[in-house]
Design a protein around this motif. Structure first.
Motif, short mmCIF file in Angstrom:
data_model
loop_
_atom_site.label_atom_id
_atom_site.label_comp_id
_atom_site.label_asym_id
_atom_site.label_seq_id
_atom_site.Cartn_x
_atom_site.Cartn_y
_atom_site.Cartn_z
N ALA A 170 0.84 -1.13 -0.04
CA ALA A 170 -0.11 0.02 -0.08
C ALA A 170 0.88 1.35 0.07
N LEU A 171 2.02 1.44 0.75
CA LEU A 171 2.81 2.40 0.92
C LEU A 171 3.39 2.69 -0.50
N LEU A 172 4.05 1.78 -1.18
CA LEU A 172 4.64 2.05 -2.31
C LEU A 172 3.62 2.42 -3.68
N LEU A 173 2.52 1.88 -3.47
CA LEU A 173 1.49 2.24 -4.30
C LEU A 173 0.95 3.79 -4.15
N TYR A 174 0.69 4.26 -2.87
CA TYR A 174 0.43 5.53 -2.54
C TYR A 174 1.50 6.36 -3.17
N LEU A 175 2.93 6.13 -2.87
CA LEU A 175 3.85 6.91 -2.94
C LEU A 175 4.02 6.98 -4.62
N GLN A 176 3.82 5.89 -5.36
CA GLN A 176 3.83 5.96 -6.75
C GLN A 176 2.80 6.74 -7.36
N ALA A 177 1.78 6.67 -6.86
CA ALA A 177 0.37 7.63 -7.04
C ALA A 177 0.91 9.02 -7.18
N VAL A 178 1.31 9.42 -5.77
CA VAL A 178 1.55 10.88 -5.49
C VAL A 178 2.73 11.40 -6.29
N ALA A 179 3.85 10.58 -6.47
CA ALA A 179 4.90 10.88 -7.62
C ALA A 179 4.51 11.25 -8.92
N ARG A 180 3.62 10.22 -9.48
CA ARG A 180 2.92 10.66 -10.75
C ARG A 180 2.27 11.96 -10.74
N GLN A 181 1.39 12.37 -9.75
CA GLN A 181 0.73 13.29 -9.45
C GLN A 181 1.58 14.70 -9.41
N VAL A 182 2.59 14.74 -8.72
CA VAL A 182 3.39 15.70 -8.69
C VAL A 182 4.17 16.21 -9.87
N ARG A 183 4.59 14.88 -10.38
CA ARG A 183 5.03 15.11 -11.88
C ARG A 183 4.14 15.96 -12.96
N ALA A 184 3.00 15.43 -12.60
CA ALA A 184 1.96 15.84 -13.75
C ALA A 184 1.60 17.32 -13.48
N CYS A 185 1.66 17.76 -12.31
CA CYS A 185 1.51 19.19 -11.69
C CYS A 185 2.58 20.14 -12.18
N HIS A 186 3.82 19.41 -11.87
CA HIS A 186 5.01 20.04 -12.26
C HIS A 186 5.15 20.54 -13.84
N ALA A 187 4.67 19.52 -14.46
CA ALA A 187 4.73 19.57 -16.13
C ALA A 187 3.61 20.62 -16.55
N ASP A 188 2.41 20.70 -15.82
CA ASP A 188 1.50 21.64 -15.96
C ASP A 188 1.68 22.98 -15.18
N ALA A 189 2.74 23.19 -14.44
CA ALA A 189 3.30 24.24 -13.63
C ALA A 189 2.05 24.67 -12.69
N LYS A 190 1.29 23.78 -12.25
CA LYS A 190 0.19 23.80 -11.26
C LYS A 190 0.62 23.67 -9.84
N PRO A 191 0.20 24.28 -8.69
CA PRO A 191 0.54 23.61 -7.39
C PRO A 191 0.10 22.31 -6.96
N PRO A 192 0.73 21.72 -5.94
CA PRO A 192 0.13 20.52 -5.49
C PRO A 192 -1.34 20.44 -5.04
N SER A 193 -2.07 19.70 -5.19
CA SER A 193 -3.56 19.70 -4.71
C SER A 193 -3.31 19.06 -3.36
N ASP A 194 -4.63 19.39 -2.35
CA ASP A 194 -4.72 18.74 -1.12
C ASP A 194 -4.80 17.21 -1.24
N LYS A 195 -5.34 16.89 -2.60
CA LYS A 195 -5.50 15.21 -2.54
C LYS A 195 -4.05 14.45 -2.50
N MET A 196 -3.07 15.04 -2.81
CA MET A 196 -1.88 14.38 -2.86
C MET A 196 -1.47 14.38 -1.27
N LEU A 197 -1.72 15.55 -0.73
CA LEU A 197 -1.37 15.41 0.62
C LEU A 197 -2.24 14.38 1.28
N ASP A 198 -3.31 13.98 1.16
CA ASP A 198 -4.18 13.13 1.67
C ASP A 198 -3.45 11.78 1.38
#
Lengths: 387, 112
Positions: A170-198
């Motif tokens: 579960a831990l690794l999958l959560y981290l994989q999920a959040v890493a993808r989202q952070v990368r996506a935000c970065h690409a779109d120059a958007k700030p990280p969302s609260d969902k990522m913090l969750d």
């Protein structure tokens, strides 16, 4: 006539002397004032004084200073009241060698009324070698407990690996999920969302879940000296049952707990007691698994003197022959495989001043194993004095 | 549709986060029985099935689907030893295995 009497006395005194010197125990005779009249060979070895040096001196010579004061007081008290604190009873006391070494002694005292007043005969036995043996036994026991804990670890290994797998996955999958989202935000120059913090919070929870499992494992395997403390037997047993249920997750045997509401205080090493309970439980679950009703009952009770933990299974019980040989170390049949564990468990129980008993059951009754431990008594204040 | 059948709530939730975070449609079931009662897979679905489910096991579920003629893509996940996995997936046609804990990015492995 008088000459004959003298000769007889001389002969009997010589006999007495040689008897004293061949005695395996230390012998001391003192008069009413505490002055030593007899100090035999063994005493010379025990205390480092020759009999010439000791005879005539007060017996406090061979006691640690803290006891020599009270000894005079106790003797006076006895002469005044006749109340016996040691005479005819015997107890464990401390002696002191000439070089200052204080050591444990077993002392028995007899009284003789003579023409020269009352005299006291003390027989002394050095307890150091017995102590050393006791210490060795308890060390060995700690080692054996450690070993059984390790072999229990073997059995638990697979279950534990499985348990660790889930939070790590579960831990690794959560981290994989959040890493993808952070990368996506970065690409779109958007700030990280609260969902990522969750998701990150959840990842932290899973990491904690994994580390708790490791901590519980560690508690089981860490080797340490026996540690006695006053504990509530119900809590100690509960923890063992929780651990066992945790390991046997998905097992089909029901564990029934029959506990009272009041705390049951015993002086014990909680981990060793849990070893016993886990061992009894493992055996009972083994048997119950094959039975129709599939339950194990663990009940706790007490009377004034003793506390009891009973483990009963829904199996068919043992034959009388098996029951008799159950505790014999190493003589276990391969099929039951319980002998060593039970022998160790009983040794631990006895080391706690308790015992482990088996009721083989039969005739539709499952076997019951009962661990008995002495209750904790807070008003027990034993004085270690010569009085 | 991505269908997750996993009894451990954390693993199921993490897997869902990973897939739905990538914008994929996901449904989660806690047991094989729950899934069978409430859904039937379409051929273009991907099923992610834990082999060690309580009750009907993951292997049995996949066999059940094969018998029923459903042919979704199946990915089996398991934390057990390779020998146990081999035994549990014996006779199954085309099952991709992902082992717990993940050694690589599971999203790539699942969507590949």
């Amino acid at each position: 006539m008088g000459e004959l009497e003298d000769r007889r006395t001389a002969v009997s005194e010589a006999r007495f002397e040689s008897l004293l010197d061949t005695a395996a125990d230390g012998v001391i005779v003192i008069d009413e004032t505490g002055r030593m009249l007899v100090f035999n060979k063994i005493c010379e070895q025990l205390f480092g004084y020759t009999s010439q040096e000791a005879i005539g001196q007060n017996v406090s010579l061979i006691m640690p200073p803290e006891f020599s004061v009270s000894h005079d007081r106790f003797m006076n008290n006895y002469h005044r009241t006749g109340e016996r604190r040691i005479i005819g009873i015997g107890r464990e006391v401390s002696g002191m060698h000439r070089d200052g070494t204080v050591f444990p002694l077993e002392l028995s005292v007899g009284e003789a009324k003579t023409a020269e007043g009352r005299q006291y005969i003390g027989v002394l036995r050095d307890l150091r070698s017995r102590r050393a043996v006791e210490q060795r036994v308890s060390q060995l026991q700690a080692q054996v407990v450690h070993m059984t804990r390790l072999s229990a670890m073997d059995e638990m290994g697979a279950a534990m690996a499985h348990e660790l797998n889930q939070p790590l996955t579960a831990l690794l999958l959560y981290l994989q999920a959040v890493a993808r989202q952070v990368r996506a935000c970065h690409a779109d120059a958007k700030p990280p969302s609260d969902k990522m913090l969750d998701v990150l919070d959840k990842a932290v929870l899973e990491a904690e879940r994994a580390s708790h499992i490791v901590q519980r494992m560690r508690q089981m395997v860490e080797k340490r000296d026996p540690e006695r403390a006053t504990v509530d037997l119900r809590e100690v047993v509960n923890e063992a049952l929780d651990l066992s249920e945790f390991v046997a997750q998905g097992a089909t045997v029901t564990i029934r707990r029959v506990f009272g509401m009041t705390p049951i205080q015993v002086d014990a090493d909680a981990t060793q007691i849990q070893q016993i309970i886990l061992n009894l439980l493992r055996n009972a679950l083994e048997v119950a698994k094959e039975s129709e009703e599939r339950w194990v009952k663990v009940s706790i009770g007490s009377d004034d003197r003793s506390a009891f933990v009973s483990v009963t299974d829904s199996g068919p019980g043992f034959s009388e022959d098996v029951g008799k040989s159950l505790f014999r170390t190493f003589s276990t049949t391969k099929k039951s495989g319980m002998g060593l564990g039970l022998a160790i468990s009983r040794a631990i129980a006895q080391n706690h001043g308790g015992d482990l008993m088996a009721d083989p059951g039969g005739n539709g009754q499952g076997a019951t194993f009962t661990l008995m431990l002495p209750m904790h008594h807070s008003d027990e204040a034993e004085e270690d004095t010569w009085g | 549709m991505y269908i997750i059948v996993e009894d451990d709530p954390s693993v199921a939730d993490a897997l869902e986060s990973l897939l739905s975070g990538a914008g994929l449609p996901v449904r989660v079931f806690a047991s094989a029985e729950e899934f069978i009662h409430s859904a039937s897979p379409a051929p273009d679905d991907t099923m992610i099935v834990d082999l060690g489910l309580p009750g009907m096991s993951g292997g049995e579920l996949v066999r059940h689907l094969e018998k029923a003629g459903a042919t979704p893509k199946v990915i089996a996940i398991s934390g057990k030893s390779s020998r146990t996995i081999a035994r549990e997936t014996e006779g199954l046609a085309d099952v991709k295995i992902l082992r717990k804990p993940p050694a690589a990015d599971w999203l790539e492995a699942i969507t590949a």
